[in-house]
Design a protein around this motif. Structure first.
Motif, mmCIF file in Angstrom:
data_model
loop_
_atom_site.group_PDB
_atom_site.id
_atom_site.type_symbol
_atom_site.label_atom_id
_atom_site.label_comp_id
_atom_site.label_asym_id
_atom_site.label_seq_id
_atom_site.Cartn_x
_atom_site.Cartn_y
_atom_site.Cartn_z
ATOM 1 N N CYS A 1 84.389 6.145 14.938
ATOM 2 C CA CYS A 1 84.310 7.613 14.849
ATOM 3 C C CYS A 1 84.581 8.258 16.200
ATOM 4 N N ALA A 2 84.023 7.691 17.254
ATOM 5 C CA ALA A 2 84.225 8.251 18.595
ATOM 6 C C ALA A 2 85.697 8.146 19.007
ATOM 7 N N GLN A 3 86.316 7.007 18.760
ATOM 8 C CA GLN A 3 87.717 6.830 19.125
ATOM 9 C C GLN A 3 88.633 7.740 18.311
ATOM 10 N N LEU A 4 88.321 7.945 17.047
ATOM 11 C CA LEU A 4 89.131 8.854 16.231
ATOM 12 C C LEU A 4 89.055 10.280 16.765
ATOM 13 N N LEU A 5 87.889 10.693 17.251
ATOM 14 C CA LEU A 5 87.775 12.029 17.837
ATOM 15 C C LEU A 5 88.545 12.106 19.153
ATOM 16 N N ILE A 6 88.440 11.074 19.972
ATOM 17 C CA ILE A 6 89.157 11.061 21.247
ATOM 18 C C ILE A 6 90.662 11.204 21.015
ATOM 19 N N TYR A 7 91.158 10.559 19.961
ATOM 20 C CA TYR A 7 92.590 10.531 19.686
ATOM 21 C C TYR A 7 92.934 11.293 18.404
ATOM 22 N N TYR A 8 92.205 12.342 18.103
ATOM 23 C CA TYR A 8 92.364 13.031 16.829
ATOM 24 C C TYR A 8 93.792 13.536 16.615
ATOM 25 N N GLN A 9 94.467 13.927 17.690
ATOM 26 C CA GLN A 9 95.817 14.478 17.550
ATOM 27 C C GLN A 9 96.823 13.420 17.102
ATOM 28 N N ARG A 10 96.491 12.158 17.298
ATOM 29 C CA ARG A 10 97.426 11.080 16.983
ATOM 30 C C ARG A 10 97.271 10.554 15.562
ATOM 31 N N PHE A 11 96.152 10.889 14.908
ATOM 32 C CA PHE A 11 95.839 10.246 13.642
ATOM 33 C C PHE A 11 95.934 11.164 12.436
ATOM 34 N N ASN A 12 96.369 12.396 12.599
ATOM 35 C CA ASN A 12 96.566 13.294 11.469
ATOM 36 C C ASN A 12 95.327 13.362 10.593
ATOM 37 N N LEU A 13 94.185 13.618 11.218
ATOM 38 C CA LEU A 13 92.912 13.606 10.505
ATOM 39 C C LEU A 13 92.662 14.930 9.803
ATOM 40 N N SER A 14 92.085 14.876 8.607
ATOM 41 C CA SER A 14 91.676 16.095 7.929
ATOM 42 C C SER A 14 90.425 16.648 8.602
ATOM 43 N N ILE A 15 90.139 17.896 8.358
ATOM 44 C CA ILE A 15 88.985 18.521 9.002
ATOM 45 C C ILE A 15 87.681 17.894 8.534
ATOM 46 N N SER A 16 87.627 17.439 7.276
ATOM 47 C CA SER A 16 86.399 16.800 6.795
ATOM 48 C C SER A 16 86.175 15.460 7.491
ATOM 49 N N THR A 17 87.260 14.755 7.810
ATOM 50 C CA THR A 17 87.137 13.504 8.547
ATOM 51 C C THR A 17 86.657 13.771 9.970
ATOM 52 N N ILE A 18 87.198 14.815 10.591
ATOM 53 C CA ILE A 18 86.761 15.180 11.945
ATOM 54 C C ILE A 18 85.281 15.544 11.939
ATOM 55 N N ARG A 19 84.865 16.315 10.949
ATOM 56 C CA ARG A 19 83.448 16.674 10.855
ATOM 57 C C ARG A 19 82.576 15.437 10.680
ATOM 58 N N ALA A 20 82.997 14.538 9.794
ATOM 59 C CA ALA A 20 82.203 13.337 9.528
ATOM 60 C C ALA A 20 82.077 12.493 10.791
ATOM 61 N N CYS A 21 83.171 12.347 11.528
ATOM 62 C CA CYS A 21 83.129 11.595 12.780
ATOM 63 C C CYS A 21 82.164 12.245 13.763
ATOM 64 N N TYR A 22 82.225 13.557 13.858
ATOM 65 C CA TYR A 22 81.348 14.274 14.775
ATOM 66 C C TYR A 22 79.881 14.066 14.410
ATOM 67 N N HIS A 23 79.544 14.238 13.150
ATOM 68 C CA HIS A 23 78.143 14.127 12.735
ATOM 69 C C HIS A 23 77.623 12.702 12.942
ATOM 70 N N TYR A 24 78.481 11.695 12.698
ATOM 71 C CA TYR A 24 78.023 10.321 12.925
ATOM 72 C C TYR A 24 77.821 10.067 14.415
ATOM 73 N N CYS A 25 78.748 10.547 15.240
ATOM 74 C CA CYS A 25 78.595 10.386 16.692
ATOM 75 C C CYS A 25 77.369 11.132 17.202
ATOM 76 N N LYS A 26 77.154 12.319 16.671
ATOM 77 C CA LYS A 26 76.014 13.129 17.112
ATOM 78 C C LYS A 26 74.693 12.431 16.804
ATOM 79 N N SER A 27 74.616 11.830 15.632
ATOM 80 C CA SER A 27 73.356 11.199 15.224
ATOM 81 C C SER A 27 73.126 9.854 15.904
ATOM 82 N N HIS A 28 74.158 9.295 16.523
ATOM 83 C CA HIS A 28 74.016 8.013 17.214
ATOM 84 C C HIS A 28 74.417 8.123 18.688
ATOM 85 N N SER A 29 74.380 9.330 19.226
ATOM 86 C CA SER A 29 74.915 9.560 20.574
ATOM 87 C C SER A 29 74.130 8.844 21.664
#
Length: 435
Positions: free
Chosen positions: A322-350
Motif C-alpha cells: 500500500c505504501a509503495q503504491l501511494l509513493i508511485y501512484y502516478q505510475r500505476f493508474n490507480l482508481s481513487i478508491s484504491t488510493i483511499r484504501a492504501c491510505y487508510h491501511y497505511c494510516k492504521s499501521h503507520s
C-alpha cells in the motif's frame, strides 16, 4: 466497492491464495524454506569484486549468472505478476504478498550483502563476500521494492529517464558516496522474463558520460536555458548519443546500478514477432544513514540466531504494498478508491514505518487527492480491477477525503517541497525515483 470493502478483501489472506494458488503465503513470518543457504551462482569473490569495480566506474554492472538455480521459483513469481496484472487488473507490486518474492529477495541479499549478518552457516558462505562487502556493515535491505509488467503489444513502456535519488546540494551529493566511490544507494533489478530492446529493457547513460552524475544537475543562471537539463547536458552532440547503452537481460539475469545513473525503461516494438511482456522486480540496498529501511522492525527480513530466515508477516507485506503504491501512484493508474484504501491501511499501521518514509507516503497521498480534486481523471475504464467494480469514481474527493487531505497537509506541512520534486518532461532537473 467501498473503501472498507476493498480493505476487507485485501486483508483476507485466502483471497490472495485463491488468485495465485501456485504461490504461498505463510501463516506467520517464518520462512518455509529457511535453510540459511544461497543458490546464487556468480563465480565467487573474484567476480563479485569485479562487479563492484564496474558499479563504481560505470554506475552500473551487469550480472550475467542467474539470480538463483531454482528456475521454478522465478517462473512462478513471473506467472504471479502476469496473472495479477492480466487476469485481475492488479498492480504487479502485489506480488510482494507472496513468500516466493521474499525467497528471491533472500537470493538478492545473499548476492549483495552475503555473510555480513554475523552468521556463517557453510564453508561456502565463509569464503564468499557480497558485492557490496566493503561497506556492508552500514548497508541494509531498504524495502524499496517494486515489480513491473510491461506489454509492448499494448504500447506500454517503462519509466521515463530519471535518477533514483537527487540530493539537495552538491555537498549532500558527495556524501551519498563512500570514500572508496561506492554509492550509498544501490538497486538490484532482476529480469523474470527476457528483457530486450524489442519488448522493453533498461537503458543507461554511463557515469563517465554524464556531467551531472557527480557534479549535480543544478546550474548557474548563466548556464541555464531551455536545453540545460541532465539529458541535454549528457547528450550535447550527435556523437554523445552513441554513449547510451541498452541493458538486455535474459530471464534470471540482473543488473545493479546506483542512485545517480540516468536510466529509463524503453517502449517495446508492438509489431515484433513472438513478442512477450517484460516482467521484472527490484530490490534496494542503502546506507542506513543516507536512507533508512522503510520498515522499522529489524526482524521483518532477517536471519535468526540459528541462521533461519524470517520474512515479513502478511500484514506487514500488505502495508509495504500500500505504501509503495501511494509513493508511485502516478505510475500505476490507480482508481481513487484504491488510493483511499492504501491510505487508510497505511494510516492504521503507520507505527511500523520509518518516519521519513511515512511522511513521504502521506505527501504522495495528498498529491494524489489534490489531483483528483482538481479534476484529473481518476480511472481508466479499459483497466477495471476486480477489487473496484465501479466504472469510474463518480465524485472525486469527498468530504472524508478533504478532511484526511487537510490532516496530512497540516502534519507534513514542511514536506511539500519534497526531496524528489516532479519535473516536466522537457526539464528533467529533479528526477523522481522510478524505474
Amino acid at each position: 466497492m467501498t473503501d472498507n470493502d476493498v480493505l476487507s478483501q485485501w486483508s483476507d489472506i485466502n483471497y490472495w491464495r485463491r488468485l495465485c494458488p501456485y504461490l504461498t503465503i505463510g501463516s506467520n513470518n517464518s520462512a518455509v524454506d529457511s535453510d540459511g543457504t544461497s543458490s546464487s551462482n556468480d563465480g565467487g569473490d573474484d567476480t563479485r569484486e569485479k562487479l563492484l569495480q564496474l558499479l563504481n566506474n560505470d554506475g552500473y554492472a551487469l550480472i550475467d549468472d542467474t539470480i538463483c538455480d531454482d528456475v521454478n521459483l522465478r517462473k512462478n513469481v513471473c506467472r504471479g505478476i502476469t496473472d495479477l496484472e492480466v487476469d485481475h487488473s492488479l498492480p504487479a507490486t502485489f506480488i510482494l504478498l507472496f513468500d516466493e518474492t521474499w525467497r528471491l529477495a533472500r537470493e538478492s541479499y545473499d548476492l549483495l550483502l552475503q555473510g555480513d549478518d554475523g552468521i556463517k552457516d557453510t564453508q561456502q558462505q565463509q569464503s564468499q563476500k557480497g558485492i557490496l562487502h566493503r561497506n556492508s556493515s552500514t548497508m541494509a535491505f531498504n524495502f524499496d521494492m517494486l515489480a513491473w509488467y510491461i506489454d509492448p503489444k499494448l504500447n506500454q513502456a517503462g519509466f521515463s529517464p530519471h535518477r533514483d535519488r537527487q540530493p539537495n546540494s552538491l555537498a549532500d551529493l558527495k556524501q551519498s558516496f563512500y570514500s572508496d566511490g561506492q554509492a550509498k544507494y544501490v538497486t538490484h533489478w532482476i529480469a523474470l522474463a527476457d528483457a530486450t530492446p524489442e519488448n522493453s529493457c533498461l537503458y543507461v547513460i554511463p557515469k563517465q558520460f554524464d556531467p551531472g552524475y557527480l557534479q549535480g544537475d543544478d546550474m548557474s543562471e548563466e548556464e541555464e536555458d531551455d536545453q540545460s537539463d541532465p539529458l541535454s547536458r549528457a547528450l550535447n552532440t550527435k556523437q554523445s548519443y552513441q554513449n547510451i547503452r541498452a541493458l538486455p537481460r535474459t530471464a534470471g539475469q540482473s543488473v545493479i546500478f546506483t542512485h545517480r545513473i540516468l536510466h529509463w525503461g524503453s517502449k517495446g516494438n508492438p509489431n515484433a514477432l513472438n513478442n512477450h511482456p517484460r516482467v521484472a522486480i527490484s530490490f534496494v540496498y542503502s546506507d542506513v544513514k543516507f536512507e533508512a529501511p522503510y520498515l522499522l522492525s529489524k526482524e521483518s527480513f532477517s536471519k535468526d540466531s540459528k541462521g533461519k530466515w524470517n520474512y515479513p508477516s502478511f500484514e506487514t507485506r500488505l502495508l509495504l504494498v500500500c505504501a509503495q503504491l501511494l509513493i508511485y501512484y502516478q505510475r500505476f493508474n490507480l482508481s481513487i478508491s484504491t488510493i483511499r484504501a492504501c491510505y487508510h491501511y497505511c494510516k492504521s499501521h503507520s507505527d511500523q514505518l520509518d518516519e521519513k518514509y511515512k511522511k513521504k507516503v502521506m505527501v504522495e497521498y495528498v498529491k494524489a487527492m489534490k489531483e483528483q480534486r482538481d479534476g484529473i481523471p481518476d480511472c481508466d475504464e479499459n483497466k477495471k480491477s476486480d477489487i473496484d467494480d465501479t466504472k469510474c469514481d463518480d465524485g472525486g474527493a469527498n468530504s472524508d477525503d478533504e478532511e484526511a487531505l487537510l490532516e496530512e497537509m497540516l502534519n507534513n506541512s514542511d514536506e511539500f517541497a519534497d526531496d524528489y520534486d516532479d519535473i516536466g518532461e522537457s526539464q528533467p532537473k529533479r528526477m523522481k525515483h522510478d524505474t
